[in-house]
Design an enzyme around this catalytic site. Structure first.
Site, PDB file in Angstrom:
ATOM      1  N   TYR C  96       0.867  -1.169   0.000  1.00 50.35           N
ATOM      2  CA  TYR C  96       0.000   0.000   0.000  1.00 50.35           C
ATOM      3  C   TYR C  96       0.914   1.232   0.000  1.00 50.35           C
ATOM      4  CZ  TYR C  96      -3.799   3.077   1.758  1.00 50.35           C
ATOM      5  OH  TYR C  96      -4.719   4.086   1.933  1.00 50.35           O
ATOM      6  N   LYS C 126      -1.739  -0.986  -3.908  1.00 53.56           N
ATOM      7  CA  LYS C 126      -2.682   0.122  -3.848  1.00 53.56           C
ATOM      8  C   LYS C 126      -1.832   1.373  -3.890  1.00 53.56           C
ATOM      9  CE  LYS C 126      -6.069   2.770  -1.378  1.00 53.56           C
ATOM     10  NZ  LYS C 126      -6.827   2.995  -0.146  1.00 53.56           N
ATOM     11  N   THR C 128      -1.559   5.135  -3.772  1.00 52.03           N
ATOM     12  CA  THR C 128      -2.225   6.367  -3.393  1.00 52.03           C
ATOM     13  C   THR C 128      -1.222   7.510  -3.399  1.00 52.03           C
ATOM     14  OG1 THR C 128      -3.857   5.139  -2.110  1.00 52.03           O
ATOM     15  CG2 THR C 128      -3.671   7.478  -1.634  1.00 52.03           C
ATOM     16  N   GLY C 151      -5.523   5.032  -5.953  1.00 48.61           N
ATOM     17  CA  GLY C 151      -6.172   5.465  -4.723  1.00 48.61           C
ATOM     18  C   GLY C 151      -6.388   6.957  -4.527  1.00 48.61           C
ATOM     19  N   GLU C 154      -9.485  11.910  -6.863  1.00 45.64           N
ATOM     20  CA  GLU C 154      -9.599  13.076  -7.738  1.00 45.64           C
ATOM     21  C   GLU C 154      -8.774  12.929  -9.012  1.00 45.64           C
ATOM     22  OE1 GLU C 154      -8.169  12.815  -4.856  1.00 45.64           O
ATOM     23  OE2 GLU C 154      -6.571  14.291  -4.503  1.00 45.64           O
TER      24      GLU C 154
END
Lengths: 259, 259, 259, 259
Positions: C96, C126, C128, C151, C154
């Site tokens: 992550y 993941k 982000t 992730g 926007e």
């Protein structure tokens, strides 16, 4: 104190309790104070560690700001510290200001304003930041009321001249003699002599910073100087390389810190 | 010196020349030294300003690092400074270290190593950074050879204790008395008394920093204290608001700097 | 998954286990997958959580980089992840990547090179972060082998166009419909229609960012939209103010997300 | 346009004028548009350059934010841009958003709100930032009114999918073919094919970023690919080393960009 010299933040709650017990029992009669760092990302674990430290008669507890979710205001930080302190209402409480690690750089002088009403056991700050504007204001306003211990070894003299009333640092494990001399002459106002000692510390730290000096390197240095086997650091830290160790050793000898 | 007190970097080359001429002619017989800042993003303009300063008998020139394209190494920075210095080979050259503005934070102590061979007119550094580890090393190694002038007013005492041999700063325009007192007592080794003066400066700067204190605010403060009309700042700076001015004024009075 | 939507990092190890058990049991037959985040500053706790998740038949585990002591190289990070993954060798492992929180921004594409030899259970990332240069390279080289879940809500469309094969995000709890529509049209290559959906999400996030939007605000928004009481956040987070809630609510209505 | 491909900011005002004249005269009949960058730390020089560009019939002018003294608000930035634009009221005006260089990261979408009332010649933005949340909002609200040209070559596809209506970049000097193909397929909505082209660009930029890729390296690459001698960069930039050039050349061949 397991902060950034030790690897307290890489230990489990159970390990931290065992370590605290060991320091307290080994320190009895030998150390003036044993202050246990009980900071955690989880306030409940922090409270648990605080209670444990009090039960084992620690001299005090210290807490860094949580740093995954970060307090967004003095109010939020105070509230967090208060809840931890209240779990050990019988022993002194210290805020450990460590913005380089936590990313929380709220002004300490604003934290101190009125803190004794929120945290009756509040006793002082370990201030490990190069922000001497903030530190100077803390000292000027609060040195008669709180302990203001400075934690950046390479800037200690610059903090002492502002009136710091103590020091806690990593490199003191091997250049403690040097620092003690510096503190002694500083106490009698001889800042000029103190400067010579500070220069040696700065030359050492300036040198090691150029090739990366973290907890793994500091640990290796402590082993080199003391001869005490301390074991490797825990992941995600990797062991300090032999090449780095050789450079550190050579520098310590050149500076006359190691013979 | 038109650095960050003045707005030299917002002026055209022609305006900078006029301003230099004015300072030099007004300063004659009144000021010990007039050092002209000739830094520019364009090395040719910098050389032109350097020649002009020499022609008008400036006491020396100072240069900040270029900061659009930034030097990527000590070598690149040295090369740039050397080319500017060589345009005014008859007058002293100063490097003006200003990382908060330039974003160039190459260690000054590494720049100084061997610099006199590259830049024969090299005379010293105006060091405007809170990196006292770097500054301390500069002072320790080079204070007998170069002028090491410290430029963060709020940290001056912490720099003096390391052996700074001078100070240049913005707030000295209105709290110069305070700073002079501090320097006087520091010179005779009385760092304890110096601390009281430094505390006042820190309280002022700590206060104004909370609501934003830049060149526009500093300019407004100079006007408030001196009564001399200095005019508005040039774009992209906006005039300091009346509300801010009122707060600054009130604080200066509380601190006894203004009566 | 208790990451930055939930407050997993503010929970004790025991609480995290309970929460994992609850998600797994509640999710049975309802959720395709339940992936448990087992990251911790303490590798032993991380391993303990990994074992626990495997014992309760989680679909997989995910781990963020430790972030007090930070891995200084891809090698150190890989070594840390490997030791955690090896505690749950029967279930898929996800890295992550969360540099805004951890401060660890080592390139993910370099981490992925050869990782299946070091971590046989490695299944994906993941991701982000807004670093779409890194993400694009991950997708180009590894999308046939690993799950590459994006992730940053926007920027989802900008990541999908590079070939992301999934998305995980906080705001999907209340603008999930919008995102699902976006994913559906994207899948059939209709990026132009997808753009209209992304614009709504960007307008919402752009709006809330201006006055500070963290976990507390996200939690309040989830409550506003779902009506499900989620309780206050845990310290050091403070409850989202009524005033902020009102602004968020108004914006959700203007955008037609809430009716 | 002399921005970050060229070295306009390292030139004197006189040199910039000569260069503008040359581009305009050479471009006649060959280039659709010649937009002259007239940004400067000194607003008067900026106005002078704007007037000059208009006198020589430039297609338009572009301005980056000043970055020594930085505008502290949208209001201050708008005021600065307005004063420059008003010096060339007959030709289109572009804001060149370049936060990685200027350190000014005020949201562009907020700048655009109502700007046509303040700057009647306002025509668009060259947006060179990875902040696609800001860019997406600009495009959504203003793409029918303003030109929104994207400038991070490695993220172009991710910006195109949001609706960018043009692109300006450094690497287009040698991978322009690739980018043109990407734009062509994007225009007919074939984002999947576009992805393959973007991947090549990302692999190149990802590769060169690892060992430092600035204007000096870009210039060397343009020479390698075009065979046109461009000369060394101006100080403070140093010439790209032979070793780096060899690595760049090898990579361009591996990627099939150079044969």
């Amino acid at each position: 104190m397991n902060g950034t010299t030790g690897e307290g933040m890489s230990l489990s709650v159970e390990e931290r309790k065992l370590l605290a017990e060991e320091w307290i029992s080994q320190g009895e009669g030998k150390l003036d104070q044993v202050i246990i760092h009980v900071g955690s990302l989880c306030i409940k674990e922090s409270q648990q560690l605080a209670k444990h430290a009090a039960a084992y008669n620690a001299s005090g507890i210290a807490v860094i700001s949580p740093f995954f979710f970060k307090p967004q205001s003095i109010e939020a930080l105070t509230e967090f510290l208060k809840e931890v302190a209240s779990a050990a209402p019988s022993i002194p409480f210290y805020y450990y200001h460590l913005p380089e690690f936590t990313g929380v750089s709220l002004n300490v002088v604003e934290l101190l304003d009125g803190i004794e009403k929120r945290i009756p056991t509040f006793q002082g700050v370990k201030f490990t930041s190069s922000d001497l504007l903030d530190f100077g204001q803390c000292v000027h306003k609060y040195k008669d009321r709180f302990a203001l211990l400075y934690g950046k070894d390479e800037l200690l003299l610059s903090a002492m001249v502002l009136g710091a009333n103590g020091a806690v640092g990593s490199t003191y494990n091997y250049i403690g003699d040097l620092c003690n001399k510096m503190l002694t002459v500083t106490e009698r106002g001889d800042f000029n002599m103190a400067r010579e000692h500070q220069a040696l510390v700065q030359e050492f730290i300036g040198f090691v910073n150029r090739f990366g000096f973290g907890v793994a390197e500091n640990k290796a240095t402590m082993m080199l100087v003391s001869g005490i086997p301390l074991g490797p650091p825990r992941l995600p830290l990797l062991k300090c390389s032999e090449a780095k160790q050789a450079k550190i050793l050579a520098k310590l000898k050149i500076l006359g810190i190691l013979t």
